[in-house]
Design a protein around this motif. Structure first.
Motif, PDB file in Angstrom:
ATOM      1  N   GLU A 210       1.707  -5.292   1.374  1.00 21.37           N
ATOM      2  CA  GLU A 210       1.336  -4.662   0.629  1.00 21.37           C
ATOM      3  C   GLU A 210       0.934  -2.910   0.960  1.00 21.37           C
ATOM      4  O   GLU A 210       0.499  -2.980   2.024  1.00 21.37           O
ATOM      5  CB  GLU A 210       0.131  -5.398  -0.171  1.00 21.37           C
ATOM      6  N   ILE A 211       1.588  -2.456   0.349  1.00 15.74           N
ATOM      7  CA  ILE A 211       1.410  -0.677   0.023  1.00 15.74           C
ATOM      8  C   ILE A 211       1.249  -0.047  -1.560  1.00 15.74           C
ATOM      9  O   ILE A 211       1.202  -0.496  -2.563  1.00 15.74           O
ATOM     10  CB  ILE A 211       2.830   0.206   0.527  1.00 15.74           C
ATOM     11  N   ARG A 212      -0.297   0.704  -1.156  1.00 17.46           N
ATOM     12  CA  ARG A 212      -0.590   1.379  -2.358  1.00 17.46           C
ATOM     13  C   ARG A 212      -0.502   2.878  -2.467  1.00 17.46           C
ATOM     14  O   ARG A 212       0.057   3.887  -0.924  1.00 17.46           O
ATOM     15  CB  ARG A 212      -1.847   1.517  -2.541  1.00 17.46           C
ATOM     16  N   VAL A 213       0.176   3.388  -3.653  1.00 14.78           N
ATOM     17  CA  VAL A 213       0.584   5.383  -3.551  1.00 14.78           C
ATOM     18  C   VAL A 213      -0.746   5.910  -3.790  1.00 14.78           C
ATOM     19  O   VAL A 213      -1.277   4.645  -5.258  1.00 14.78           O
ATOM     20  CB  VAL A 213       1.150   5.382  -4.000  1.00 14.78           C
ATOM     21  N   GLY A 214      -1.489   6.715  -3.464  1.00 11.90           N
ATOM     22  CA  GLY A 214      -2.522   7.695  -4.562  1.00 11.90           C
ATOM     23  C   GLY A 214      -2.240   8.936  -5.035  1.00 11.90           C
ATOM     24  O   GLY A 214      -0.987   9.159  -5.141  1.00 11.90           O
ATOM     25  N   HIS A 215      -2.770   9.357  -5.948  1.00 13.28           N
ATOM     26  CA  HIS A 215      -2.636  10.603  -6.632  1.00 13.28           C
ATOM     27  C   HIS A 215      -3.006  11.874  -5.621  1.00 13.28           C
ATOM     28  O   HIS A 215      -2.503  12.975  -5.996  1.00 13.28           O
ATOM     29  CB  HIS A 215      -3.064  10.449  -7.545  1.00 13.28           C
TER      30      HIS A 215
END
Lengths: 551, 104
Positions: free
Chosen positions: A369-374
């Motif tokens: 899993e990977i996340r993208v932040g603002h």
């Protein structure tokens, strides 16, 4: 990760087929550009200065390793080998050909990724905290509610032609990483006195030409009522929002002009008439959505593994550990931010090779899993602490371990005049120069948390209004100038920054920022007083004097 | 919205009509043969508002090949070389001013 079902897959695939036909008709001349423009925008396709741009949604900032690999594939096959992560949990491909777009979208659809609601006057990609589901102390995983809102708003017939675009963000933590106060609707997940899950609802926040901080319209809306309450807001906006003037069409202007009391009374009237409708969520529906989020099978691990203790002797590792690694809900695990802000690099860009490598690392170290932040960085949300040294070594090789998260070189910047047809001035080269000026990590650490946000025009895609230091590009007499604001914040204490004086020319921007930072270092009351706190305490005058005394 | 052809056209010097090519979006210029070129050197140059209006009308009529034609200033050097007349057009002509993550 959320598991898509057959309905989701069918919807996405049908949309690709429909767009393929529209593109074909446009290329044959059957559709004029006027007819086609709305259709392409509904599929995330913009026209920039040199090429088309495809904006792809990353719902609530969560990506699987196969999805990221597919983005790498699109970047490599249809674009120029890289993508740009935006301030709204999207990725943009800047060089894509219209004729290739249907194939690119079909490839993305094969992993459940699409570009719906990344443009147009609809409810846009619902965003949330990039640490959702793993942040210590959060009320509940906000993605469950983001997914409900996504399903509710996707292709919603009543809200496909709103007066203007509409952005919703959700946070479930005390520290707001989703910038909810500068969204059309901001939702803060909480529990009331009787332990019931619900939301504090804010409305009318936004940046752009006329920045406003969102106002609380309802201190508590129970979870079961959130769709009907959001729909009530959308209905009032759809009815009264201005369609005669694009600059006054956002809900923030309506809320401002009506006043929050009158606006909330209108919403309340609408809501009371419909809150017990089919939009009321029963526990089963919420439980079903919740059950489709698959959580990692965490192990019981030491929170102080030997591997970590041994590696901490390396000062470079230690610096990265202190900067880019955050506490996780589960003992023995950590959240790792991958800086997409290398010194001298364009903020938010990742090459196809980097994307593939990150996907591999996610598989190896973060349950895929990977996340993208603002803030235009990525995160691996589930890394065992014992694996941190090995992960760091690989990230360092990939140029993804710059220890500058939340520091002065962790700059948010829009594409600016290098790409964007709306921009008046460049943003990326300003960011690059600033990262070079503050490249010394010891200096950056001494300065402490400081967010510089840069926009190339008043539309504020770079969130300049809420940067601790905000830089806005303007055009004067055919030359690039930049207005500087200070004291802005995008978090739970969100505030719009204050302009310090006349715009400065392109070549002087980095000098001005150095002057401001030097002033701050001289003026701060103590080493841990953050930049925005010093501005809060002293106002802009001392900074203004320093900047303009010799200019 | 007012169509470009209904807007008052005012030019202060030599100008061209530029747009983006429909199938791939690249920057193009109206040439002297009622077609489009990606070479600024081959663009039709207009020097009066009437000439500009006529060239824009002809360009706008071609909705299949080009998107969003508009008039843009240029500089014509003594040796006849044509250069973009402002920063935006210079970037459109020459590309981004930064190094791309992957060299083109």
């Amino acid at each position: 990760m959320y598991a898509y079902d057959e309905i989701d897959r069918t919807l996405v695939n049908e949309r690709v087929s429909e767009f393929r036909d529209q593109v074909k008709r446009r290329l044959s001349g059957e559709l004029t550009e006027d007819e086609f423009k709305m259709l392409r925008l509904m599929n995330g396709v913009y026209l920039q200065l040199h090429a088309y741009m495809l904006r792809v949604a990353i719902p609530y900032g969560t990506l699987s390793a196969p999805q990221l690999r597919k983005m790498a594939h699109v970047a490599r096959r249809y674009d120029r080998g890289y993508g740009h992560f935006t301030t709204r949990q999207n990725i943009q491909f800047n060089w894509i050909k219209l004729a290739d777009l249907p194939d690119a979208l079909e490839d993305l659809a094969s992993v459940g990724i699409h570009a719906m609601q990344t443009s147009g006057n609809c409810v846009r990609n619902v965003t949330t905290d990039q640490w959702a589901g793993v942040a210590p102390g959060e009320v509940e995983d906000p993605r469950i509610w983001a997914e409900l809102l996504r399903q509710y708003s996707t292709m919603h017939p009543e809200f496909t032609y709103l007066p203007r675009k509409f952005k919703i963000a959700i946070t479930a933590s005390d520290h707001d990483r989703a910038a909810i106060k500068v969204h059309d609707i901001g939702l803060r997940l909480l529990k009331n006195a009787s332990g019931e899950t619900g939301f504090e609802v804010l409305v009318g926040g936004g940046l752009g030409r006329t920045p406003f901080i969102g106002k609380v319209i309802k201190p508590f809306v129970a979870g079961r009522d959130i769709l009907s309450y959001v729909e009530s807001i959308l209905r009032v906006y759809n009815q009264y929002g201005r369609r005669d003037n694009i600059y006054k069409a956002r809900i923030k202007i309506l809320v401002h002009e009506l006043g929050i009391e009158k606006f909330s009374a209108e919403v309340e009237e609408e809501w009371q008439a419909m809150r017990d409708s089919a939009l009321q969520l029963d526990d089963e529906i919420v439980a079903d959505i919740r059950s489709r989020f698959q959580y990692p099978g965490y192990q019981t691990l030491s929170d102080t593994p030997d591997e970590l203790t041994a590696a901490s002797a390396d000062p470079q590792f230690e610096r990265w550990l202190n900067n880019s690694v955050a506490k996780h809900q589960k003992p023995g695990y950590a959240i790792v931010t991958l800086s997409l802000k290398p010194i001298g690099g364009p903020p938010g860009d990742a090459t196809a090779d980097q994307m593939d490598a990150i996907a591999d690392l996610a598989d190896k170290y973060s349950f895929g899993e990977i996340r993208v932040g603002h803030e235009q960085n990525l995160a691996l949300p589930n890394v065992a602490k014992r694996d941190l040294p090995a992960l760091w070594q690989r990230l360092d090789e990939l140029g993804l371990a710059t220890p500058n998260v939340n520091l002065i070189t962790d700059i948010i910047a829009c594409p600016g005049l290098d790409y964007c047809s709306l921009a008046n001035a460049r943003a990326i080269p300003i960011a690059q120069e600033l990262t070079r000026r503050f490249a010394n990590h010891e200096l950056a650490e001494m300065i402490g948390r400081l967010h510089i946000n840069i926009s190339g025009c008043i539309n504020a895609c770079g969130h300049h209004h809420v940067g601790h230091i905000g830089i806005l590009g303007v055009e004067k007499n055919n030359a690039e100038f930049y207005q500087i604001t200070i004291g802005g914040r995008a978090d739970e204490g969100a505030v719009v920054g204050t302009l310090i004086g006349p715009a400065v020319p392109y070549d002087d921007v980095a000098n001005v920022i150095e002057d401001i930072v030097e002033s701050y270092l001289a003026l701060r009351a103590r080493p841990d007083e953050l930049f925005y706190q010093t501005v809060e305490r002293l106002g802009v005058e001392p900074f203004k004097e320093r900047v303009y005394a010799t200019r | 919205m007012t169509s470009p052809l209904q807007q008052k056209i005012k030019i202060t010097g030599p100008s061209v009509v530029t747009a983006n090519r429909t199938w791939d979006g690249i920057v193009i210029y109206r040439d002297t043969q009622q077609g489009w070129t990606d070479e600024l050197a081959d663009a039709a140059i207009v020097r009066t508002a009437d000439e500009a209006r006529a060239l824009l009308a002809e360009s706008t009529a071609d909705d299949v090949d080009a998107i969003g034609p508009y008039i843009a200033p240029v500089i014509v050097r003594d040796d006849g070389a044509i250069e973009p007349g402002n920063l935006r057009e210079r970037i459109r002509r020459q590309g981004v001013t930064i190094d791309l993550p992957i060299p083109a």
